[in-house]
Design a protein around this motif. Structure first.
Motif, PDB file in Angstrom:
ATOM      1  N   LEU A 133      45.256  56.225  42.649  1.00 10.24           N
ATOM      2  CA  LEU A 133      46.341  57.117  43.067  1.00 10.24           C
ATOM      3  C   LEU A 133      45.954  58.569  42.817  1.00 10.24           C
ATOM      4  N   ALA A 134      45.340  58.841  41.638  1.00  8.36           N
ATOM      5  CA  ALA A 134      44.919  60.215  41.336  1.00  8.36           C
ATOM      6  C   ALA A 134      43.862  60.685  42.319  1.00  8.36           C
ATOM      7  N   ARG A 135      42.897  59.810  42.678  1.00  2.75           N
ATOM      8  CA  ARG A 135      41.856  60.205  43.642  1.00  2.75           C
ATOM      9  C   ARG A 135      42.471  60.475  45.016  1.00  2.75           C
ATOM     10  N   ASN A 136      43.443  59.650  45.420  1.00  2.00           N
ATOM     11  CA  ASN A 136      44.081  59.879  46.719  1.00  2.00           C
ATOM     12  C   ASN A 136      44.729  61.257  46.777  1.00  2.00           C
ATOM     13  N   ARG A 137      45.480  61.597  45.724  1.00  6.66           N
ATOM     14  CA  ARG A 137      46.164  62.886  45.726  1.00  6.66           C
ATOM     15  C   ARG A 137      45.164  64.027  45.679  1.00  6.66           C
ATOM     16  N   ARG A 181      38.055  53.012  51.771  1.00  3.00           N
ATOM     17  CA  ARG A 181      38.897  54.205  51.750  1.00  3.00           C
ATOM     18  C   ARG A 181      39.203  54.658  53.177  1.00  3.00           C
ATOM     19  N   VAL A 182      40.379  55.302  53.342  1.00  2.00           N
ATOM     20  CA  VAL A 182      40.795  55.868  54.618  1.00  2.00           C
ATOM     21  C   VAL A 182      41.489  57.198  54.330  1.00  2.00           C
ATOM     22  N   LEU A 183      41.199  58.224  55.185  1.00  2.00           N
ATOM     23  CA  LEU A 183      41.910  59.490  55.146  1.00  2.00           C
ATOM     24  C   LEU A 183      42.262  59.864  56.577  1.00  2.00           C
ATOM     25  N   ALA A 226      46.259  58.833  52.610  1.00  4.05           N
ATOM     26  CA  ALA A 226      45.025  58.329  52.016  1.00  4.05           C
ATOM     27  C   ALA A 226      45.301  56.962  51.418  1.00  4.05           C
ATOM     28  N   SER A 227      44.336  56.041  51.587  1.00  3.43           N
ATOM     29  CA  SER A 227      44.487  54.710  50.997  1.00  3.43           C
ATOM     30  C   SER A 227      43.152  54.259  50.434  1.00  3.43           C
ATOM     31  N   GLU A 228      43.245  53.405  49.384  1.00  3.17           N
ATOM     32  CA  GLU A 228      42.036  52.846  48.773  1.00  3.17           C
ATOM     33  C   GLU A 228      42.348  51.415  48.359  1.00  3.17           C
ATOM     34  N   ARG A 229      41.472  50.462  48.777  1.00  3.05           N
ATOM     35  CA  ARG A 229      41.664  49.039  48.439  1.00  3.05           C
ATOM     36  C   ARG A 229      40.418  48.560  47.720  1.00  3.05           C
ATOM     37  N   ASN A 230      40.600  48.168  46.454  1.00  2.00           N
ATOM     38  CA  ASN A 230      39.446  47.707  45.682  1.00  2.00           C
ATOM     39  C   ASN A 230      39.192  46.228  45.933  1.00  2.00           C
ATOM     40  N   GLU A 231      37.970  45.803  45.719  1.00  2.27           N
ATOM     41  CA  GLU A 231      37.639  44.403  45.883  1.00  2.27           C
ATOM     42  C   GLU A 231      38.035  43.641  44.605  1.00  2.27           C
ATOM     43  N   ALA A 232      38.400  42.353  44.779  1.00  3.19           N
ATOM     44  CA  ALA A 232      38.739  41.511  43.628  1.00  3.19           C
ATOM     45  C   ALA A 232      37.454  41.098  42.906  1.00  3.19           C
ATOM     46  N   TYR A 233      37.554  40.947  41.586  1.00  6.77           N
ATOM     47  CA  TYR A 233      36.369  40.541  40.835  1.00  6.77           C
ATOM     48  C   TYR A 233      36.835  39.969  39.497  1.00  6.77           C
ATOM     49  N   VAL A 234      35.902  39.427  38.753  1.00  3.75           N
ATOM     50  CA  VAL A 234      36.188  38.899  37.413  1.00  3.75           C
ATOM     51  C   VAL A 234      35.651  39.891  36.391  1.00  3.75           C
ATOM     52  N   GLY A 235      36.554  40.361  35.531  1.00  3.78           N
ATOM     53  CA  GLY A 235      36.179  41.398  34.592  1.00  3.78           C
ATOM     54  C   GLY A 235      35.296  40.903  33.457  1.00  3.78           C
ATOM     55  N   GLY A 236      34.816  41.888  32.683  1.00  2.00           N
ATOM     56  CA  GLY A 236      33.950  41.562  31.561  1.00  2.00           C
ATOM     57  C   GLY A 236      34.647  40.734  30.501  1.00  2.00           C
ATOM     58  N   ASN A 237      35.971  40.724  30.488  1.00  2.00           N
ATOM     59  CA  ASN A 237      36.706  39.904  29.534  1.00  2.00           C
ATOM     60  C   ASN A 237      36.978  38.506  30.048  1.00  2.00           C
ATOM     61  N   GLY A 238      36.404  38.197  31.253  1.00  2.00           N
ATOM     62  CA  GLY A 238      36.559  36.862  31.821  1.00  2.00           C
ATOM     63  C   GLY A 238      37.835  36.665  32.614  1.00  2.00           C
ATOM     64  N   LEU A 239      38.690  37.690  32.730  1.00  2.00           N
ATOM     65  CA  LEU A 239      39.938  37.564  33.503  1.00  2.00           C
ATOM     66  C   LEU A 239      39.739  38.107  34.912  1.00  2.00           C
ATOM     67  N   PRO A 240      40.411  37.477  35.883  1.00  2.00           N
ATOM     68  CA  PRO A 240      40.268  37.984  37.257  1.00  2.00           C
ATOM     69  C   PRO A 240      41.016  39.294  37.443  1.00  2.00           C
ATOM     70  N   ARG A 296      42.699  41.444  40.505  1.00  2.00           N
ATOM     71  CA  ARG A 296      43.127  41.285  41.898  1.00  2.00           C
ATOM     72  C   ARG A 296      42.753  42.487  42.757  1.00  2.00           C
ATOM     73  N   SER A 297      42.726  42.245  44.035  1.00  2.00           N
ATOM     74  CA  SER A 297      42.515  43.325  44.997  1.00  2.00           C
ATOM     75  C   SER A 297      43.824  44.076  45.159  1.00  2.00           C
ATOM     76  N   LEU A 298      43.797  45.391  44.943  1.00  2.00           N
ATOM     77  CA  LEU A 298      44.999  46.228  45.026  1.00  2.00           C
ATOM     78  C   LEU A 298      44.802  47.273  46.114  1.00  2.00           C
ATOM     79  N   THR A 299      45.854  47.525  46.861  1.00  2.00           N
ATOM     80  CA  THR A 299      45.832  48.587  47.865  1.00  2.00           C
ATOM     81  C   THR A 299      46.744  49.704  47.402  1.00  2.00           C
ATOM     82  N   VAL A 300      46.175  50.885  47.210  1.00  2.00           N
ATOM     83  CA  VAL A 300      46.924  52.048  46.727  1.00  2.00           C
ATOM     84  C   VAL A 300      46.978  53.062  47.856  1.00  2.00           C
ATOM     85  N   THR A 301      48.192  53.491  48.234  1.00  2.00           N
ATOM     86  CA  THR A 301      48.351  54.437  49.338  1.00  2.00           C
ATOM     87  C   THR A 301      49.108  55.656  48.852  1.00  2.00           C
TER      88      THR A 301
END
Length: 895
Positions: free
Chosen positions: A610-614, A758-760, A785-799, A801-806
């Motif tokens: 959100l901060a990067r979008n703004r 990313r989209v602008l 502006a929008s940004e959607r991250n890819e889903a992955y499994v973190g270093g703590n072993g928890l998934p 999710r893919s989030l879309t921030v607009t």
């Protein structure tokens, strides 16, 4: 010695007999009598002849002896017989005597005392030969010739008939022998010339003569002018004599007086007999009286007047005629065949259409049409008769005006009766959803079954029963059954309601809106009707596990344990169950139970995005300046805060540009530093339009206590700037897509990497208002502006999710430019204020806010064309929890 001499004599005798009488030697032992093989006419070979000598050839089957004239007898002539020949062939010749003048048959045969034998002395029996032509027909008689023609006076061409009569056996002269030309060429004529046509049929030759002038006319055929079939010359003909002159008086023909009679009873004619007409002429009647018109005496004369004409002709071709009339009158009236009384039932209209027909007999006229009338008014042959007794009068008149005796036809029309309503005994829905209707109705009535879709089937209620089945897949509704009798009366309908089941059961899934713990939750699956075939395997669950499944058809209770790694999604696919009509269920709604527990990592990713979008929206290049009067920069609201810009080449001929900008912000304790480098190139299709492409390369760092997100990325896409002709109004738009690479340390203990798309997209309107000491620049700016991250499994072993921030900002602003008079170059003070409406959504929370921004600065254009400038900005007026400061410096170098 004597004995030897005797033997020698006998041997010599035998040799002599063999040499002198070879036949005798060969006949030793022959005991078969000879036979006559053929007796044929040799000369002449024809049967009919006038020859003076007649020759036959007689052939035996072997050599014979003792053949002479005494062995033969002949008849019909006084001629003498001569015989020549030897061995087995002999010619017999009759000549002399009366043959030269004989007309009749001449025959020859074996005499009773013949002594013919073969060489072995076997006597000939005298039997007739196998081929026997023993008779000649002698014809030495000349044929007769007679001439016939008209009598009396002739004045023009007339016909003459020449008749040949055969006096012998040979054919009389004809068209082949010797032919008409040779015969008529020998004709002797006086005062006449041959003209016209000639015909030779059989032995009759017809030809035409024309008088040469008045006077006697003769015609003769001399003897020998023709010959019969064997050449005998004809005799001389008689002499045809008549007179050529002028006869102008017609023959007088006498006929009966006019006759008038009535037709014979029952007939269209009358047999009329009259006296035979007569004719007289001053010279002579050659033909007639002859009937030339009308009918002969004793004939059946038709109704009406018949003219009878007779004609007669004299030798001069004068024709006389006379006529009389035979009038036959028809005075016999026609007879109408009566019609028996008739009783009929009325139609539903209250009348009965009846066709009436009868025959009218008449001795003369055929096809007489009767005239029907009801109550004195003529009616057509087909008429709608009312209920009651109808006395129909029937009349007819023939062509002679004879009227028939009137006949009355009594037609009684009785009221009709409506049949009773059918009785429906069976109404069922078949497996293919067709409908079968059975029942009873009036015998032989027409039963119509109308189905809910208005289609119908008609059947005959033979025996009073009916059965009808509709088409498959019939819709539900009311079925109507009526019966119509042969008069068209229709009963009141019998009805039944049938509703086939076409709809598959619907499925509704209900449950809580959010889940915050891993305790099992209750989800209810409700079908619209009782179903079969449904079990736990038909329930689709994502983000949880079924721990209990209870069946209370059509309601099913499902206990599901969430795993809190994602939203809990529950659904039932179509076709997993079916109702009693085998209709499969439709797909259920998709129940999404929101996972209200964001992980710490997901929250940090959403806040940083959100901060990067703004920051991206605030720091994007201001492309509208390229057509705003050569200005290098001015206030553009929130998207223009805290930026620095360096632009090379302001000329449209070399429109390459570059911009460097920076931004610092604080959003709810998340401090973000951001910077980008933007570069682009455009070309000008016209003085009021620029089309180009740009790229933005940025880098940011977001920190909060021990958490940190580092990001670098890029966006590339087209842009366009357009200015209205003769109007200070500029439109700009851009669309950029790109990606970012991110490294996140949620707790400061481990670090994850992930990518994002990313989209602008931007759209802006800007203009200028020139005042005496001030330029006002209004603007409208929209950025998303929008940004959607890819889903992955973190270093703590928890998934994660893919989030879309607009983030979407809409800014309305007002900038100003104040020129300041300086000694060298050109100085302008710039500033402005803008109001921005923002909307942001991180996929879990949507935030809307309104804030104001302000900017103040300057720009200076040196005498050599270079430019310098600077400004300070503040964003966050009215927005609690957010503020941002910015500074910008520009340097322009002329090329």
């Amino acid at each position: 010695m004597r004995r030897k001499y005797s033997l020698f004599l006998w041997a010599a005798l035998g040799i002599w007999m063999a040499l002198v009488c070879p036949g005798h030697a060969q006949s030793a032992g022959d005991t078969t009598a000879p036979e006559a093989l053929a007796l044929v006419r040799l000369s002449p070979s024809t049967t009919i002849t006038n020859a003076d000598a007649l020759i036959w050839r007689l052939t035996f089957d072997e050599d014979v002896k003792n053949v002479d004239a005494s062995d033969f007898s002949f008849s019909g002539t006084t001629a003498a017989l001569g015989v020549v020949g030897s061995g087995a062939v002999y010619d017999l010749t009759l000549s002399g005597g009366d043959l030269a003048s004989l007309t009749g048959a001449v025959a020859i045969g074996f005499s009773a005392g013949q002594d013919i034998a073969d060489l072995a002395d076997n006597a000939f029996s005298g039997g007739a030969p196998t081929t026997n032509q023993s008779t000649y027909i002698l014809d030495n008689a000349s044929d007769s010739v007679s001439l016939s023609g008209p009598s009396g006076i002739v004045s023009s061409e007339f016909q003459v008939t020449m008749t040949f009569t055969a006096n012998g056996a040979s054919p009389a002269p004809n068209s082949v022998n010797p032919g008409s030309s040779a015969i008529l060429g020998a004709l002797q004529l006086t005062n006449a010339t041959r003209t016209g046509t000639t015909s030779f049929v059989g032995s009759t030759l017809t030809f035409h003569l024309t008088p040469d002038g008045p006077g006697a006319i003769t015609a003769t055929l001399p003897a020998g002018a023709a010959a019969d079939g064997v050449g005998n010359p004809t005799l001389a003909s008689n002499t045809l004599s008549l007179t050529a002159g002028t006869d102008s008086e017609d023959p007088v023909v006498v006929v009966p007086s006019n006759i008038a009679v009535e037709t014979d009873p029952g007939q269209a004619t009358a047999v009329v007999t009259y006296a035979n007409p007569t004719a007289t002429d001053d010279v002579g009647v050659v033909s007639g009286p002859t009937l030339t018109a009308g009918l002969a005496s004793g004939a059946a004369f038709p109704v009406g007047e018949t003219t009878v004409t007779y004609e007669a002709e004299d030798a001069a071709g004068n024709v006389g005629s006379a006529s009389f009339t035979v009038t036959v009158e028809d005075k016999e009236k026609p007879v109408i065949q009566p019609i028996a009384p008739l009783t009929l039932e009325a139609d539903p209209s209250g009348t009965r259409r009846v066709g009436i027909s009868t025959l009218v007999d008449d001795n003369v006229d055929t096809g007489l049409q009767p005239v029907f009338a009801l109550n004195g008014t003529t009616i057509p042959t087909t008429y709608d008769f009312p209920i009651g007794v109808n006395n129909v009068t029937i009349n007819a008149v023939d062509s002679a005006g004879n009227a028939a005796d009137e006949v009355i036809f009594v037609l009684t029309i009785t009221p009709g009766a409506t049949p009773v309503s059918p009785i429906i005994t069976t109404a069922e829905i078949n497996p293919n959803r067709s409908m079968t209707i059975r029942g009873t109705a009036e015998i032989d009535s027409i039963v119509r079954v109308t189905f809910p879709d208005n289609s119908f089937v008609e059947v005959n209620a033979a025996g009073g029963a009916f059965s009808v089945t509709s088409a498959a897949d019939m819709q539900g509704g009311t079925v109507r059954v009526t019966a119509t009798d042969d008069r068209g009366y229709t009963s009141a309908p019998a009805t039944v309601d049938l509703f086939p089941d076409y709809d598959g059961p619907t499925v509704t899934i209900t449950g809580p809106a959010v889940v915050e713990t891993t305790d099992p939750i209750l989800v209810t699956i409700t079908f619209s009707e009782t179903v079969s075939g449904f079990d736990q395997s038909d329930v689709s669950v994502a983000g949880g596990t079924i721990v209990q499944f209870s069946d209370a058809n059509p309601v099913y209770m499902v206990q599901i344990r969430p795993d809190l790694t994602q939203d809990l999604v529950v659904s039932v696919a179509a076709g997993g169950a079916q109702d009693s009509a085998a209709n499969p269920n439709v797909a259920s709604n998709v129940l999404v139970i929101y996972n209200a527990t964001l992980t710490e990592t997901e929250q940090l990713i959403a806040d940083a995005a959100l901060a990067r979008n703004r920051a991206l929206i605030r720091s994007r290049p201001k492309i509208s300046r390229f057509l705003l009067g050569g200005q290098s920069d001015f206030f553009t609201g929130s998207i223009d805060q805290g930026t620095g810009n360096l632009r090379f080449a302001t000329s449209s001929d070399r429109p390459f540009w570059i911009s460097v900008q920076g931004n610092w912000s604080n959003l709810d304790g998340l401090e973000t530093s951001y910077g980008n480098v933007a570069t682009g190139w455009h070309y000008a299709p016209s003085e009021n339009l620029l089309l180009g492409v740009m790229g933005i390369f940025d880098k940011s760092v977001s920190e909060e206590i021990s958490s940190r997100v580092k990001s670098r990325g890029w966006l590339v896409g087209p842009y366009a700037v357009a200015r209205l002709p003769n109007q200070p109004l500029v439109f700009s738009a851009s669309y950029l897509r790109g990606q970012s690479e991110n490294r996140i340390s949620p707790l400061g203990t481990y670090e994850d990497s992930y990518g994002a798309d990313r989209v602008l997209a931007t759209f802006g309107i800007a203009g200028e208002i020139e005042l005496p000491r001030l330029t006002i620049i209004p603007l409208f700016d929209l950025a998303h502006a929008s940004e959607r991250n890819e889903a992955y499994v973190g270093g703590n072993g928890l998934p994660v999710r893919s989030l879309t921030v607009t983030t979407t900002d809409a800014t309305v602003g007002l900038n100003f430019v104040v020129p300041v008079d300086v000694g060298t170059g050109y100085l302008e003070l710039i500033g402005g204020v803008g109001i921005t409406a923002s909307s942001s959504d991180n996929g879990f929370e949507k935030v809307e806010s309104t804030a104001a921004q302000t900017e103040f600065g300057f720009r200076y254009e040196m005498a050599n064309g270079g430019r310098i400038g600077g400004s300070i900005t503040y964003d966050g007026l009215g927005d609690d929890g957010y503020d941002a400061f910015g500074a910008r410096a520009t340097l322009g170098i002329a090329f």
